[in-house]
Design an enzyme around this catalytic site. Structure first.
Site: not given
Length: 524
Positions: A295, A261, A240
């Site tokens: 994601c 990331e 996150s």
């Protein structure tokens, strides 16, 4: 209402108690443990050992000892066990797919995407490592007088923290280039999905990787997160944005590097000249792969007003025809969510949006008849900025669809987010698609694909802009981030300082003239 849903009962656990015990023995642990449950059933799947801060310290000590000898090997020698791993991994495909499905709840076709990513990514880096890491000749200060080489030295021990949604894509995919670069790794996979990572570690050791080089720790980030960062020479993290900021703050005082990331609120633009049938099918994959727990999946669909109604009808039909299920085969198009917290977030976002005036086009409810964490693939329109669904990352099988009138408007709205991870553009005109893509503030852009084209291009970098991350995986950057660039320059024939018998003013004139000559003949 969804009309073509299907499910099958999942097979028994793919691992015996003895097999689980063999894998979990690879976790550095002083005796703590936690139980993980199978998302498909809610029943206990395995007992995973957990690590303490002292265990992390021990893991780093073992890793550092192993790394010294490993770094002495050439990149080609380090690639040998990785190449053997690729062969063994391909031969044992069904084993790892079963484990991935059981611990994540994802459909088999989405587990297979991880399998492909690890296979192709590991092979890419094993082939490219000797060239990427080899000494490079660089232009010296002056022709003939200075010979300059760029070397790549390993960082040392990499602290790796990877998530539950794509455990081996992130875990193995980020570890392999770190190892090939001459580092050791202390790796904390998410406990829920530790088995698939441990299976890969065990297989890599079978293929010749020194046992202590890839250390696994597991447990609560609140207990072992700081120790991992405090002992690392570099941090690689996927998760996150909130957690990424915390890691960056903790790494800063130590002046160590990191790659992050992070989250995304990824847009897909359907232009007026798009093939609507292909775009609708592509949107299903882009929005609902791994039940939206990806994601780089699409959460915002921007559709030109001229084709909005036709596209929405086609997308609705494709979505309502999806098959959901938990069988260990390739039939299901979507599986389960992985955690109860994800189901709670998805439900809350949808319920709040509908209560505030959003229109539910498809889906919109949990499916406990299929399993405890199943949720229907869901489409909404009339989503406004005051709804959590509009800007916040949902990370589930939910997408909101919006109209736009012009290409400029579509680009502006696509970029109107603090995130910048992935984007998608659909058009029959590929040159136009690439032009629009270049205007989007996203680390990867796919034309006539949702995410897979960029994700599978291992020779190209992948990562986020803005609040979606720092650094890149894949491509040269995905390996070189784990190295220190070192310049070794050797002086020959004469010293750079003025000779003893030449006045410095004269020496300065000579050098100035030399620079002019070098420029004139394009030697500099």
């Amino acid at each position: 209402m969804l009309t073509a849903m299907a499910t099958q009962t999942a097979s028994p656990s793919p691992l015996s108690d003895a097999a689980i015990a063999k894998l979990t023995a690879l976790v550095t642990s002083d005796g703590g443990s936690t139980v993980i449950n199978a998302p498909f059933t809610g029943e206990p799947l395995a007992v995973i050992p957990t690590s303490s801060a002292e265990d992390v310290e021990n893991a780093y000590a073992k890793a550092r000892a192993a790394q010294r000898a490993w770094a002495e090997l050439s990149p080609a020698e380090r690639a040998e066990p990785v190449l053997r791993f690729v062969d063994a991994f391909l031969a044992r495909r069904d084993e790892i797919l079963d484990i991935l499905q059981w611990e994540t709840g994802k459909a088999r076709r989405h587990a297979f995407e991880e399998f492909l990513d690890v296979s192709l990514g590991s092979l890419y880096y094993a082939r490219k490592a000797p060239k990427l890491l080899g000494a490079k000749r660089r232009q010296g200060a002056f022709p003939l007088m200075v010979k300059t080489r760029e070397l790549r030295q390993p960082k040392g021990v990499i602290g790796m923290i990877t998530p539950w949604n794509y455990p081996i894509s992130m875990g193995v995919g980020d570890t392999v280039p770190a190892l090939l670069a001459g580092n050791a790794v202390v790796h904390k996979p998410d406990t829920q999905t530790a088995l698939s990572v441990l299976w890969c570690v065990a297989l890599m050791i079978e293929c010749g990787l020194p046992k202590d080089l890839w250390q696994i720790v597991a447990g609560d980030p609140a207990e072992i997160g700081d120790p991992i960062i405090e002992a690392a020479d570099y941090i690689a993290f996927t998760g996150s944005t909130r957690a990424g900021r915390q890691i960056a703050a903790k790494a800063a005082p130590r002046l160590i590097g990191y790659s992050l990331e992070l989250g995304g609120k990824n847009p897909m633009i359907v232009l007026e000249d798009a093939d609507l049938k292909l775009a609708a099918r592509g949107a299903v994959r882009a929005c609902f792969s791994n039940a939206g727990q990806l994601c780089i999946s699409i959460e915002r669909l921007l559709v030109h007003e001229k084709v909005f109604d036709d596209f929405l009808a086609a997308f609705k039909a494709e979505t309502e025809a999806m098959k959901l299920g938990s069988a260990l085969d390739f039939d299901a198009q979507m599986g389960s969510l992985t955690h109860q917290r994800q189901l709670d977030t998805v439900s809350a976002h949808v319920e709040q949006a509908v209560a505030a005036g959003a229109t539910l086009v498809a889906g919109g409810k949990a499916r406990p008849d299929l399993g405890p964490l199943f949720y229907e693939p869901t489409i909404l329109t009339d989503v406004t900025t005051d709804m959590d669904l509009c800007a916040g990352e949902t990370f589930g099988p939910v997408v909101s669809v919006y109209r736009f009138a012009t290409e400029d408007e579509a680009v502006t709205r696509a970029n109107d987010t603090s995130y910048g991870l992935n984007a998608s553009v659909w058009t029959r005109d590929l040159a136009r698609g690439r032009r629009v893509g270049a205007r989007l503030q996203a680390g990867t852009v796919n034309v006539n694909e949702g995410y897979g084209a960029a994700m599978a291009s291992h020779d190209a970098p992948m990562g986020g802009m803005k609040q979606s991350g720092v650094g890149r995986r894949h491509g040269a950057e995905g390996m070189l981030r784990y190295t220190e660039a070192q310049t070794v320059a050797s002086q020959q024939f004469m010293e750079l300082d003025a000779p003893a018998n030449v006045p410095y003013a004269k020496y300065a004139d000579l050098l100035t003239g030399a620079i002019k000559t070098l420029k004139r003949f394009h030697l500099k």
